[in-house]
Design a protein around this motif. Structure first.
Motif, PDB file in Angstrom:
ATOM      1  N   ASP A 209     -49.607 -19.495   2.004  1.00  0.00           N
ATOM      2  CA  ASP A 209     -50.210 -18.921   0.811  1.00  0.00           C
ATOM      3  C   ASP A 209     -51.135 -17.750   1.115  1.00  0.00           C
ATOM      4  O   ASP A 209     -51.459 -16.959   0.228  1.00  0.00           O
ATOM      5  CB  ASP A 209     -50.989 -19.991   0.044  1.00  0.00           C
ATOM      6  N   ARG A 210     -51.563 -17.647   2.362  1.00  0.00           N
ATOM      7  CA  ARG A 210     -52.445 -16.542   2.753  1.00  0.00           C
ATOM      8  C   ARG A 210     -51.773 -15.610   3.763  1.00  0.00           C
ATOM      9  O   ARG A 210     -52.448 -14.792   4.385  1.00  0.00           O
ATOM     10  CB  ARG A 210     -53.738 -17.096   3.339  1.00  0.00           C
ATOM     11  N   ILE A 211     -50.475 -15.728   3.934  1.00  0.00           N
ATOM     12  CA  ILE A 211     -49.753 -14.807   4.820  1.00  0.00           C
ATOM     13  C   ILE A 211     -49.132 -13.715   3.948  1.00  0.00           C
ATOM     14  O   ILE A 211     -48.204 -13.959   3.180  1.00  0.00           O
ATOM     15  CB  ILE A 211     -48.692 -15.537   5.652  1.00  0.00           C
ATOM     16  N   PHE A 212     -49.683 -12.515   4.066  1.00  0.00           N
ATOM     17  CA  PHE A 212     -49.250 -11.388   3.235  1.00  0.00           C
ATOM     18  C   PHE A 212     -48.220 -10.505   3.937  1.00  0.00           C
ATOM     19  O   PHE A 212     -47.519  -9.732   3.290  1.00  0.00           O
ATOM     20  CB  PHE A 212     -50.455 -10.525   2.854  1.00  0.00           C
ATOM     21  N   ASP A 213     -48.164 -10.582   5.252  1.00  0.00           N
ATOM     22  CA  ASP A 213     -47.284  -9.711   6.026  1.00  0.00           C
ATOM     23  C   ASP A 213     -46.955 -10.441   7.329  1.00  0.00           C
ATOM     24  O   ASP A 213     -47.743 -11.279   7.790  1.00  0.00           O
ATOM     25  CB  ASP A 213     -47.987  -8.381   6.319  1.00  0.00           C
ATOM     26  N   ILE A 214     -45.809 -10.134   7.897  1.00  0.00           N
ATOM     27  CA  ILE A 214     -45.413 -10.746   9.172  1.00  0.00           C
ATOM     28  C   ILE A 214     -45.007  -9.647  10.137  1.00  0.00           C
ATOM     29  O   ILE A 214     -44.200  -8.773   9.797  1.00  0.00           O
ATOM     30  CB  ILE A 214     -44.247 -11.737   8.984  1.00  0.00           C
ATOM     31  N   HIS A 215     -45.588  -9.677  11.337  1.00  0.00           N
ATOM     32  CA  HIS A 215     -45.092  -8.846  12.424  1.00  0.00           C
ATOM     33  C   HIS A 215     -44.061  -9.670  13.169  1.00  0.00           C
ATOM     34  O   HIS A 215     -44.380 -10.644  13.845  1.00  0.00           O
ATOM     35  CB  HIS A 215     -46.236  -8.395  13.325  1.00  0.00           C
ATOM     36  N   LEU A 216     -42.828  -9.266  12.989  1.00  0.00           N
ATOM     37  CA  LEU A 216     -41.668 -10.011  13.464  1.00  0.00           C
ATOM     38  C   LEU A 216     -41.364  -9.628  14.905  1.00  0.00           C
ATOM     39  O   LEU A 216     -41.137  -8.449  15.203  1.00  0.00           O
ATOM     40  CB  LEU A 216     -40.473  -9.692  12.561  1.00  0.00           C
ATOM     41  N   LYS A 217     -41.364 -10.620  15.770  1.00  0.00           N
ATOM     42  CA  LYS A 217     -41.057 -10.347  17.177  1.00  0.00           C
ATOM     43  C   LYS A 217     -40.723 -11.648  17.881  1.00  0.00           C
ATOM     44  O   LYS A 217     -40.941 -12.745  17.345  1.00  0.00           O
ATOM     45  CB  LYS A 217     -42.243  -9.670  17.871  1.00  0.00           C
ATOM     46  N   ASN A 218     -40.189 -11.525  19.076  1.00  0.00           N
ATOM     47  CA  ASN A 218     -40.046 -12.679  19.958  1.00  0.00           C
ATOM     48  C   ASN A 218     -40.763 -12.351  21.250  1.00  0.00           C
ATOM     49  O   ASN A 218     -41.062 -11.180  21.534  1.00  0.00           O
ATOM     50  CB  ASN A 218     -38.571 -13.020  20.209  1.00  0.00           C
ATOM     51  N   VAL A 219     -41.059 -13.396  22.037  1.00  0.00           N
ATOM     52  CA  VAL A 219     -41.792 -13.214  23.288  1.00  0.00           C
ATOM     53  C   VAL A 219     -41.124 -13.998  24.400  1.00  0.00           C
ATOM     54  O   VAL A 219     -40.418 -14.983  24.164  1.00  0.00           O
ATOM     55  CB  VAL A 219     -43.265 -13.645  23.142  1.00  0.00           C
ATOM     56  N   THR A 220     -41.366 -13.549  25.628  1.00  0.00           N
ATOM     57  CA  THR A 220     -40.671 -14.137  26.780  1.00  0.00           C
ATOM     58  C   THR A 220     -41.235 -15.480  27.208  1.00  0.00           C
ATOM     59  O   THR A 220     -40.555 -16.242  27.898  1.00  0.00           O
ATOM     60  CB  THR A 220     -40.746 -13.173  27.980  1.00  0.00           C
ATOM     61  N   ALA A 221     -42.471 -15.804  26.824  1.00  0.00           N
ATOM     62  CA  ALA A 221     -43.083 -17.069  27.213  1.00  0.00           C
ATOM     63  C   ALA A 221     -44.162 -17.447  26.203  1.00  0.00           C
ATOM     64  O   ALA A 221     -44.771 -16.577  25.576  1.00  0.00           O
ATOM     65  CB  ALA A 221     -43.695 -16.969  28.611  1.00  0.00           C
ATOM     66  N   ALA A 222     -44.390 -18.760  26.068  1.00  0.00           N
ATOM     67  CA  ALA A 222     -45.377 -19.257  25.115  1.00  0.00           C
ATOM     68  C   ALA A 222     -46.746 -19.378  25.772  1.00  0.00           C
ATOM     69  O   ALA A 222     -47.409 -20.415  25.686  1.00  0.00           O
ATOM     70  CB  ALA A 222     -44.922 -20.595  24.546  1.00  0.00           C
ATOM     71  N   ASP A 223     -47.159 -18.314  26.435  1.00  0.00           N
ATOM     72  CA  ASP A 223     -48.482 -18.278  27.056  1.00  0.00           C
ATOM     73  C   ASP A 223     -48.892 -16.813  27.219  1.00  0.00           C
ATOM     74  O   ASP A 223     -48.150 -15.908  26.838  1.00  0.00           O
ATOM     75  CB  ASP A 223     -48.498 -19.014  28.406  1.00  0.00           C
ATOM     76  N   ALA A 224     -50.053 -16.606  27.812  1.00  0.00           N
ATOM     77  CA  ALA A 224     -50.603 -15.253  27.899  1.00  0.00           C
ATOM     78  C   ALA A 224     -49.717 -14.298  28.685  1.00  0.00           C
ATOM     79  O   ALA A 224     -49.830 -13.075  28.528  1.00  0.00           O
ATOM     80  CB  ALA A 224     -52.002 -15.307  28.510  1.00  0.00           C
ATOM     81  N   LYS A 225     -48.837 -14.826  29.527  1.00  0.00           N
ATOM     82  CA  LYS A 225     -47.950 -13.969  30.310  1.00  0.00           C
ATOM     83  C   LYS A 225     -46.746 -13.487  29.505  1.00  0.00           C
ATOM     84  O   LYS A 225     -46.011 -12.600  29.953  1.00  0.00           O
ATOM     85  CB  LYS A 225     -47.476 -14.713  31.564  1.00  0.00           C
ATOM     86  N   GLY A 226     -46.537 -14.060  28.343  1.00  0.00           N
ATOM     87  CA  GLY A 226     -45.395 -13.669  27.525  1.00  0.00           C
ATOM     88  C   GLY A 226     -45.526 -12.243  27.012  1.00  0.00           C
ATOM     89  O   GLY A 226     -46.623 -11.783  26.688  1.00  0.00           O
ATOM     90  N   THR A 227     -44.412 -11.553  26.951  1.00  0.00           N
ATOM     91  CA  THR A 227     -44.388 -10.185  26.448  1.00  0.00           C
ATOM     92  C   THR A 227     -43.287 -10.054  25.391  1.00  0.00           C
ATOM     93  O   THR A 227     -42.360 -10.869  25.328  1.00  0.00           O
ATOM     94  CB  THR A 227     -44.118  -9.174  27.578  1.00  0.00           C
ATOM     95  N   THR A 228     -43.406  -9.014  24.563  1.00  0.00           N
ATOM     96  CA  THR A 228     -42.420  -8.792  23.509  1.00  0.00           C
ATOM     97  C   THR A 228     -41.038  -8.553  24.098  1.00  0.00           C
ATOM     98  O   THR A 228     -40.881  -7.845  25.097  1.00  0.00           O
ATOM     99  CB  THR A 228     -42.811  -7.576  22.657  1.00  0.00           C
ATOM    100  N   CYS A 229     -40.044  -9.140  23.450  1.00  0.00           N
ATOM    101  CA  CYS A 229     -38.656  -8.915  23.860  1.00  0.00           C
ATOM    102  C   CYS A 229     -37.791  -8.812  22.609  1.00  0.00           C
ATOM    103  O   CYS A 229     -38.277  -8.979  21.484  1.00  0.00           O
ATOM    104  CB  CYS A 229     -38.165 -10.038  24.772  1.00  0.00           C
ATOM    105  N   GLU A 230     -36.526  -8.526  22.800  1.00  0.00           N
ATOM    106  CA  GLU A 230     -35.602  -8.441  21.682  1.00  0.00           C
ATOM    107  C   GLU A 230     -35.604  -9.767  20.921  1.00  0.00           C
ATOM    108  O   GLU A 230     -35.761 -10.843  21.512  1.00  0.00           O
ATOM    109  CB  GLU A 230     -34.200  -8.102  22.175  1.00  0.00           C
ATOM    110  N   LEU A 231     -35.378  -9.697  19.624  1.00  0.00           N
ATOM    111  CA  LEU A 231     -35.611 -10.847  18.750  1.00  0.00           C
ATOM    112  C   LEU A 231     -34.803 -12.080  19.144  1.00  0.00           C
ATOM    113  O   LEU A 231     -35.282 -13.212  19.000  1.00  0.00           O
ATOM    114  CB  LEU A 231     -35.281 -10.444  17.304  1.00  0.00           C
ATOM    115  N   GLY A 232     -33.600 -11.890  19.643  1.00  0.00           N
ATOM    116  CA  GLY A 232     -32.758 -13.034  19.975  1.00  0.00           C
ATOM    117  C   GLY A 232     -32.903 -13.550  21.387  1.00  0.00           C
ATOM    118  O   GLY A 232     -32.201 -14.491  21.768  1.00  0.00           O
ATOM    119  N   ARG A 233     -33.823 -12.989  22.168  1.00  0.00           N
ATOM    120  CA  ARG A 233     -33.865 -13.315  23.598  1.00  0.00           C
ATOM    121  C   ARG A 233     -35.073 -14.137  24.026  1.00  0.00           C
ATOM    122  O   ARG A 233     -35.172 -14.498  25.197  1.00  0.00           O
ATOM    123  CB  ARG A 233     -33.864 -12.026  24.418  1.00  0.00           C
TER     124      ARG A 233
END
Length: 283
Positions: A209-233
């Protein structure tokens, strides 16, 4: 996912990628075919977060968007400065319209003082959009809420992951805004939320109810070392995320923010666009 669903998903992902390569006319023709499934690709608004084009001028950015037939842009101030005149703003919107693109929001904008907040709201009004993405100081949130209510502008605070000591994830933002005016919400960066050890699907449902916008992305890992990658990867289950968006009737934009290969991002953004459209056709 069943064998048939998986086959359908792969077929439509390929179709989405082909649409990006072939150009907007091919895709537009496909959406008119009632049994193709491609019409489902319009059930969520797909855009691009302006930061993806930090190394490109507006003409170059719009040319990339036109090739992908993506029609919504979150406006960054390196494309339209905060001190732009009325004439410059009008010329900017005409350029977008000529490329069949709508600028639907401004930001993210960093603001450290009430004077900077005032300037940002004035800019948002002059640009003519009713959504601002921003990063204010915690002490200034009541003032931001007051300005948002006065101007009838939705204000989405952006989360930036574990490196962000103020707004690392959606829950932190929620705890700061839950008792403020309903125009106070968030620009939910699902990738950074994941990098901070959170579950982006559960967080979307919890705070929708309070999410007005989404920055759509995927990341390589679920921690601080993760970086943006292609959405399906990456590690985020994008089909499950999309299902949650559809089930909860999300009305905002899903804007791809691609922070990999930023000096040559077209291939990665195009792959992500094709993947997203394939998911929408299959779920």
């Amino acid at each position: 996912m069943s064998h048939n669903s998986r086959r359908k998903f792969l077929q439509h992902t390929a179709l989405g990628a082909a649409a990006v390569i072939a150009g907007p006319n091919w895709l537009h023709a496909g959406t008119k075919t009632s049994n193709s499934g491609l019409a489902d690709q319009n059930s969520l608004k797909l855009g691009v977060a302006g930061y993806s084009f930090v190394n490109f001028n507006l003409d170059q950015s719009l040319a990339m968007m036109k090739r992908m037939d993506v029609r919504y842009l979150c406006i960054k101030d390196f494309h339209l400065p905060l001190n732009s005149t009325a004439e410059q703003i009008a010329a900017f919107h005409k350029k977008l319209a000529d490329s069949n693109v709508t600028g639907y929001a401004v930001g993210p904008i960093y603001m450290k003082t009430e004077a900077e907040i005032d300037k940002a709201f004035d800019y948002c009004k002059r640009v003519g959009v009713n959504l601002m993405i921003g990063i204010p100081e915690i002490k200034d949130l009541p003032y931001v809420a007051k300005k948002a209510k006065e101007n009838n502008i939705k204000f989405g605070i952006h989360n930036h992951g574990p490196e962000d000591k103020i707004y690392p994830n959606a829950t932190v933002i929620w705890n700061h805004i839950k008792d403020l005016d309903k125009n106070m919400g968030m620009c939910f960066d699902m990738g950074h939320d994941t990098r901070d050890g959170q579950d982006p699907i559960k967080d979307f449902v919890k705070y929708k109810d309070r999410i007005f916008d989404i920055h759509l992305k995927n990341v390589t890992a679920a921690d601080a070392k993760g970086t943006t990658c292609e959405l399906g990867r990456g590690v985020i289950n994008i089909p499950a995320f999309v299902k949650a968006l559809l089930k909860n009737k999300y009305q905002g934009c899903c804007s791809i923010e691609f922070e990999k290969d930023m000096k040559d991002p077209l291939a990665g953004i195009a792959e992500s666009v094709g993947y997203f459209r394939g998911v929408l056709s299959a779920v």
